[in-house]
Design a protein around this motif. Structure first.
Motif, PDB file in Angstrom:
ATOM      1  N   GLN A 112     -37.084  -1.916  46.262  1.00 38.52           N
ATOM      2  CA  GLN A 112     -37.330  -2.669  45.145  1.00 38.52           C
ATOM      3  C   GLN A 112     -36.736  -3.911  44.927  1.00 38.52           C
ATOM      4  N   ALA A 113     -35.694  -4.176  45.912  1.00 38.02           N
ATOM      5  CA  ALA A 113     -34.989  -5.606  45.775  1.00 38.02           C
ATOM      6  C   ALA A 113     -35.651  -6.460  46.633  1.00 38.02           C
ATOM      7  N   SER A 114     -36.735  -6.067  47.323  1.00 37.30           N
ATOM      8  CA  SER A 114     -37.400  -7.140  48.112  1.00 37.30           C
ATOM      9  C   SER A 114     -38.987  -7.107  47.687  1.00 37.30           C
ATOM     10  N   ASN A 115     -39.520  -8.249  48.436  1.00 36.59           N
ATOM     11  CA  ASN A 115     -41.154  -8.238  48.108  1.00 36.59           C
ATOM     12  C   ASN A 115     -41.727  -7.920  49.668  1.00 36.59           C
ATOM     13  N   ALA A 116     -40.995  -7.023  50.264  1.00 40.20           N
ATOM     14  CA  ALA A 116     -41.447  -6.939  51.711  1.00 40.20           C
ATOM     15  C   ALA A 116     -42.954  -6.039  51.588  1.00 40.20           C
ATOM     16  N   ARG A 117     -43.744  -6.394  52.732  1.00 48.22           N
ATOM     17  CA  ARG A 117     -45.045  -5.951  52.674  1.00 48.22           C
ATOM     18  C   ARG A 117     -45.013  -4.444  53.114  1.00 48.22           C
ATOM     19  N   VAL A 118     -45.790  -3.499  52.377  1.00 49.40           N
ATOM     20  CA  VAL A 118     -45.834  -2.143  52.563  1.00 49.40           C
ATOM     21  C   VAL A 118     -47.441  -1.688  52.977  1.00 49.40           C
ATOM     22  N   ILE A 119     -47.559  -1.139  54.276  1.00 43.77           N
ATOM     23  CA  ILE A 119     -48.842  -0.865  54.369  1.00 43.77           C
ATOM     24  C   ILE A 119     -48.903   0.763  54.398  1.00 43.77           C
ATOM     25  N   TYR A 120     -49.197   1.187  53.447  1.00 38.21           N
ATOM     26  CA  TYR A 120     -49.451   2.645  53.372  1.00 38.21           C
ATOM     27  C   TYR A 120     -50.653   3.384  54.085  1.00 38.21           C
ATOM     28  N   VAL A 121     -50.578   4.138  55.077  1.00 39.05           N
ATOM     29  CA  VAL A 121     -51.587   5.009  55.695  1.00 39.05           C
ATOM     30  C   VAL A 121     -51.669   6.372  55.326  1.00 39.05           C
ATOM     31  N   SER A 122     -52.964   6.647  54.931  1.00 42.14           N
ATOM     32  CA  SER A 122     -53.236   8.082  54.690  1.00 42.14           C
ATOM     33  C   SER A 122     -54.522   8.621  55.153  1.00 42.14           C
ATOM     34  N   ARG A 123     -54.520   9.917  55.284  1.00 45.89           N
ATOM     35  CA  ARG A 123     -55.659  10.466  56.179  1.00 45.89           C
ATOM     36  C   ARG A 123     -56.248  11.701  55.197  1.00 45.89           C
ATOM     37  N   ASN A 124     -57.396  12.203  55.456  1.00 42.91           N
ATOM     38  CA  ASN A 124     -57.615  13.366  54.436  1.00 42.91           C
ATOM     39  C   ASN A 124     -56.703  14.722  54.990  1.00 42.91           C
ATOM     40  N   PRO A 125     -56.023  15.321  54.267  1.00 41.09           N
ATOM     41  CA  PRO A 125     -54.897  16.389  54.655  1.00 41.09           C
ATOM     42  C   PRO A 125     -55.661  17.453  55.634  1.00 41.09           C
ATOM     43  N   LYS A 126     -56.710  17.751  55.648  1.00 37.75           N
ATOM     44  CA  LYS A 126     -57.254  18.774  56.532  1.00 37.75           C
ATOM     45  C   LYS A 126     -56.981  18.363  57.934  1.00 37.75           C
ATOM     46  N   ASP A 127     -57.334  17.206  58.345  1.00 38.63           N
ATOM     47  CA  ASP A 127     -57.231  16.670  59.513  1.00 38.63           C
ATOM     48  C   ASP A 127     -55.821  16.189  59.799  1.00 38.63           C
ATOM     49  N   VAL A 128     -55.234  16.070  58.984  1.00 37.80           N
ATOM     50  CA  VAL A 128     -53.466  15.707  59.253  1.00 37.80           C
ATOM     51  C   VAL A 128     -53.128  17.176  59.479  1.00 37.80           C
ATOM     52  N   LEU A 129     -53.479  17.938  58.730  1.00 41.43           N
ATOM     53  CA  LEU A 129     -52.813  19.511  59.161  1.00 41.43           C
ATOM     54  C   LEU A 129     -53.193  19.943  60.574  1.00 41.43           C
ATOM     55  N   VAL A 130     -54.302  19.678  60.936  1.00 44.41           N
ATOM     56  CA  VAL A 130     -54.926  20.157  62.069  1.00 44.41           C
ATOM     57  C   VAL A 130     -54.208  19.416  63.501  1.00 44.41           C
ATOM     58  N   SER A 131     -53.965  18.100  63.166  1.00 42.47           N
ATOM     59  CA  SER A 131     -53.609  17.074  64.029  1.00 42.47           C
ATOM     60  C   SER A 131     -52.039  17.609  64.253  1.00 42.47           C
ATOM     61  N   PHE A 132     -51.537  17.813  63.283  1.00 38.04           N
ATOM     62  CA  PHE A 132     -50.036  18.134  62.989  1.00 38.04           C
ATOM     63  C   PHE A 132     -49.812  19.369  64.037  1.00 38.04           C
TER      64      PHE A 132
END
Ligand code: A3P
Length: 296
Positions: A112-132
């Protein structure tokens, strides 16, 4: 082979103990972000490594030298892992690129104290689960995967390492407006890599020439990354990642969950998903374009 699955419990979330300590996790929460920092955030198996490669290539204008000579965990270290401070001290010029799997409720206050650039990466959770699930089989620093039905239960009950996928995605995307945050999905990287590179390079204020963009596309394709030992984790010793049990760059597909889920498991997943995500307006891509029309 002996397992290394010592666990650190931090704010109720399990983390692999060979990479995290209470101290390193706490230090992440107090990290003094700078406005020039680039932070890649994701739940594991959502395309983190792919985004690390994308950011490296954009920063070097498509020149693959860095991505072919320096491991991804050195050029974009995980903020919460114990070695991060040393890697940052050793790194030279240019904006710092950091990575994190921490949920927003833990890391958000430090940002919150900065203006750092955040790149949030998401994936459909069924593929996340299988990959994990497959990743657990090769990663000796994680608990035994158990059977797929057991693993699926743990995912839905948010009992896996790194905590709840549901809380992670909702926490970060709900706060997007309060942060300097770009949300990128694995599916858009997969279906439109060039367009994604354009979006990320604009966000980072690093516009690319056509040739530079072409080089980025070439070097962060699945086949290039699969053969790059600085990013495919083949440098990690076998006692930490058992390379005989799988490969980090596994299938790189959208919709691989269909090869694992039974109809009943899919119904159960959908029912838990619908109840936990009822307050979330995000739309997910569950399958490749041409497969649409089949059951989710
Ligand atoms: P699969 O196991 O489904 O193949 P993370 O880096 O967050 O751990 O995510 C790993 C997942 O991203 C793996 O998914 C891996 O194959 C996939 N991945 C990494 N680079 C990729 C690329 N260039 N193209 C497609 N998928 C990629």
């Amino acid at each position: 082979m002996a397992r290394l699955d010592v666990t650190e419990v931090f704010h109720g979330i399990l983390f692999p103990g060979h990479l995290h300590t209470q101290d390193s996790l706490q230090r992440a929460l107090e990290f003094p972000f700078q406005d020039t920092d680039i932070l890649i955030v994701s739940y594991p198996k959502s395309g983190t490594t792919w985004m690390q490669e994308i950011v490296t290539l954009i920063s070097s204008r498509g020149d693959p030298h860095l991505s072919h000579t320096v491991p991804n965990w050195t050029r974009a270290p995980w903020l919460e892992q114990y070695y991060c401070a040393d890697f940052l001290k050793a790194s030279s010029s240019g904006p710092r690129v950091l990575t994190s799997h921490l949920p927003h409720h833990l890391l958000g206050p430090a940002l919150q104290a900065s203006n750092a650039r955040v790149i949030y990466v998401s994936r459909n959770p069924k593929d996340v689960l299988v990959s994990f699930y497959h990743f657990h089989k090769m990663a000796n620093f994680l608990p035994e995967a158990g059977s797929f039905p057991e693993f699926l239960d743990k995912f839905l009950e948010s009992k896996l390492h790194y905590g709840s996928w549901f809380d992670h995605i909702k926490g970060w995307t709900n706060q997007a407006a309060a942060l300097n945050l770009l949300h990128v999905t694995y599916e858009e990287m997969s279906m439109d890599l060039r367009g994604t590179l354009d979006r990320v390079s604009s966000f980072l204020q690093r516009p690319l020439l056509e040739d530079e963009l072409n080089n980025c596309v070439k070097h962060c394709s699945f086949s290039s990354m699969k053969d790059n030992k600085m990013i495919n984790y083949s440098l990690v010793p076998g006692e930490i990642m058992d390379h005989s049990k799988g490969s980090f760059m596994r299938t790189g597909q959208i919709g691989d969950w269909k090869n694992m889920f039974t109809k009943e498991q899919n119904q159960r997943f959908d029912s838990v998903f619908n109840s936990k995500m009822h307050d979330c307006t995000l739309e997910f891509v569950w399958e490749e374009e041409e497969e649409k029309g089949e059951s989710r």
